[in-house]
Scaffold this active site. Structure first.
Site, PDB file in Angstrom:
ATOM      1  N   LYS A  34       0.856  -1.188   0.000  1.00  0.00           N
ATOM      2  CA  LYS A  34       0.000   0.000   0.000  1.00  0.00           C
ATOM      3  C   LYS A  34       0.889   1.233   0.000  1.00  0.00           C
ATOM      4  CE  LYS A  34      -1.982   1.826   3.726  1.00  0.00           C
ATOM      5  NZ  LYS A  34      -1.742   3.296   3.663  1.00  0.00           N
ATOM      6  N   ASP A  61      -3.399   4.300  -2.031  1.00  0.00           N
ATOM      7  CA  ASP A  61      -4.365   4.686  -0.998  1.00  0.00           C
ATOM      8  C   ASP A  61      -4.350   6.198  -0.814  1.00  0.00           C
ATOM      9  OD1 ASP A  61      -6.047   4.687   1.246  1.00  0.00           O
ATOM     10  OD2 ASP A  61      -4.370   4.323   2.619  1.00  0.00           O
ATOM     11  N   LYS A  63      -7.414   8.050  -1.131  1.00  0.00           N
ATOM     12  CA  LYS A  63      -8.720   8.406  -0.560  1.00  0.00           C
ATOM     13  C   LYS A  63      -9.298   9.671  -1.191  1.00  0.00           C
ATOM     14  CE  LYS A  63      -7.615   6.467   4.016  1.00  0.00           C
ATOM     15  NZ  LYS A  63      -6.160   6.237   3.867  1.00  0.00           N
ATOM     16  N   LEU A  64      -9.461   9.685  -2.502  1.00  0.00           N
ATOM     17  CA  LEU A  64      -9.982  10.873  -3.177  1.00  0.00           C
ATOM     18  C   LEU A  64     -11.381  11.227  -2.675  1.00  0.00           C
ATOM     19  CD1 LEU A  64      -7.551  10.159  -4.978  1.00  0.00           C
ATOM     20  CD2 LEU A  64      -8.911  10.918  -6.936  1.00  0.00           C
ATOM     21  N   ASP A  66     -13.787  14.672  -3.519  1.00  0.00           N
ATOM     22  CA  ASP A  66     -13.960  16.013  -4.072  1.00  0.00           C
ATOM     23  C   ASP A  66     -15.212  15.987  -4.948  1.00  0.00           C
ATOM     24  OD1 ASP A  66     -13.405  18.683  -5.071  1.00  0.00           O
ATOM     25  OD2 ASP A  66     -11.300  18.314  -4.584  1.00  0.00           O
ATOM     26  N   ILE A  67     -15.458  17.073  -5.665  1.00  0.00           N
ATOM     27  CA  ILE A  67     -16.623  17.080  -6.548  1.00  0.00           C
ATOM     28  C   ILE A  67     -16.406  16.034  -7.647  1.00  0.00           C
ATOM     29  CG2 ILE A  67     -17.129  19.486  -6.034  1.00  0.00           C
ATOM     30  CD1 ILE A  67     -15.977  20.185  -8.807  1.00  0.00           C
ATOM     31  N   THR A 121     -10.682   3.289  10.539  1.00  0.00           N
ATOM     32  CA  THR A 121     -10.634   2.402  11.708  1.00  0.00           C
ATOM     33  C   THR A 121     -10.196   3.134  12.971  1.00  0.00           C
ATOM     34  OG1 THR A 121      -8.444   1.686  10.937  1.00  0.00           O
ATOM     35  CG2 THR A 121     -10.312   0.248  10.449  1.00  0.00           C
ATOM     36  N   GLY A 212       0.322  -2.336   8.797  1.00  0.00           N
ATOM     37  CA  GLY A 212       1.406  -1.363   8.774  1.00  0.00           C
ATOM     38  C   GLY A 212       2.427  -1.603   9.858  1.00  0.00           C
ATOM     39  N   ARG A 213       2.294  -0.889  10.979  1.00  0.00           N
ATOM     40  CA  ARG A 213       3.318  -0.901  12.021  1.00  0.00           C
ATOM     41  C   ARG A 213       3.632  -2.269  12.603  1.00  0.00           C
ATOM     42  NH1 ARG A 213       0.557   4.357  14.594  1.00  0.00           N
ATOM     43  NH2 ARG A 213      -1.158   3.368  13.452  1.00  0.00           N
TER      44      ARG A 213
END
Length: 246
Positions: A34, A61, A63-64, A66-67, A121, A212-213
């Site tokens: 990712k 990733d 995360k768009l 907008d209009i 999350t 991730g971590r």
């Protein structure tokens, strides 16, 4: 249904990312990665192109949200990066999600998997009520967002593993659930609220887990990744093919 573990490469520089991935050079199968806002903003589209050249599958990733017209044009640009998965925010409305799919689809009809973020999350039900003024229970809200994404023609959603079963119930077994918020039983929660282990995520209906971590900050990232694979995939043979989902 195909499943896989996606490593969240949340690094602040290209070199940091490459140094981390060098640890995996001896693995027979390259991990699914990712690339989120931190690394993409630091390194730009070239990091995606280079990792694709190296044979990695990429979940972009960003995360768009907008209009519709802006998202459509942005997705047309991102489609040229040949990533394997990309996302928008479901709260941008069905019209925005439809526009995203239109922009992402190439002239030959091909496109990456397109999924929608339902609720992060890190968001609790109390925060939804008090800060976002959403009074419905969080699982009902996420299921509703997922249904909107399905009606817009998307392939799946990002949700916590705790909501994966309900999403499948509402949208059907082939609707993809990509679930962050994964921690080992002995791991710190960090800033996550709705979390599970890899094994429980599998039982709850997750198709892809994003980790991730627990991997990137581990003393032995390869061993941590292999632990995720073992717990989540078990003995399942995995061959990733986006056409199985589209």
């Amino acid at each position: 249904m195909n499943k896989d573990v996606i490593i969240a490469c949340d690094f602040g520089s290209t070199q940091e990312c490459y140094d981390f991935l060098d640890k995996f050079k001896d693995l027979e199968r390259k991990p699914f990665l990712k690339i989120g806002m931190e690394l993409f903003y630091a390194a730009g589209p070239e990091i995606v192109r280079e990792l694709k050249k190296r044979g990695f599958k990429i979940f972009l990733d960003l995360k768009l949200h907008d209009i519709p017209n802006t998202v459509k044009k942005a997705m047309k640009v991102l489609s040229n990066l040949d990533v394997d998965m990309v996302n928008v925010h479901a709260s941008g409305t069905k019209e925005m999600m439809v526009a995203a799919k239109e922009g992402l689809t190439r002239a030959d009809g091909s496109r990456p998997l397109l999924i929608a973020v339902t609720q992060l999350t890190s968001t609790s039900e109390a925060a939804m009520r008090e800060q976002l003024l959403i009074d419905n229970p969080i699982d009902e809200t996420i299921a509703h967002y997922a249904h909107n994404a399905m009606e817009a023609g998307l392939d799946g959603v990002v949700c916590s593993p705790l909501e994966a079963a309900k999403v499948k119930q509402v949208c059907g077994p082939d609707f993809i659930t990509v679930t962050p918020g994964i921690r080992f039983a002995d791991s710190a929660k960090d800033d996550q609220v709705r979390i599970t282990t890899p094994a429980l995520a599998r039982e709850l209906g997750s198709d892809f887990i994003v980790v991730g971590r627990p991997i990137t900050a581990a003393s032995d990232p390869v061993a941590a990744y292999q632990k995720c694979i073992s717990e989540f995939l078990k003995d399942e043979e995995f061959i990733y093919n986006p056409s199985n989902f589209i």
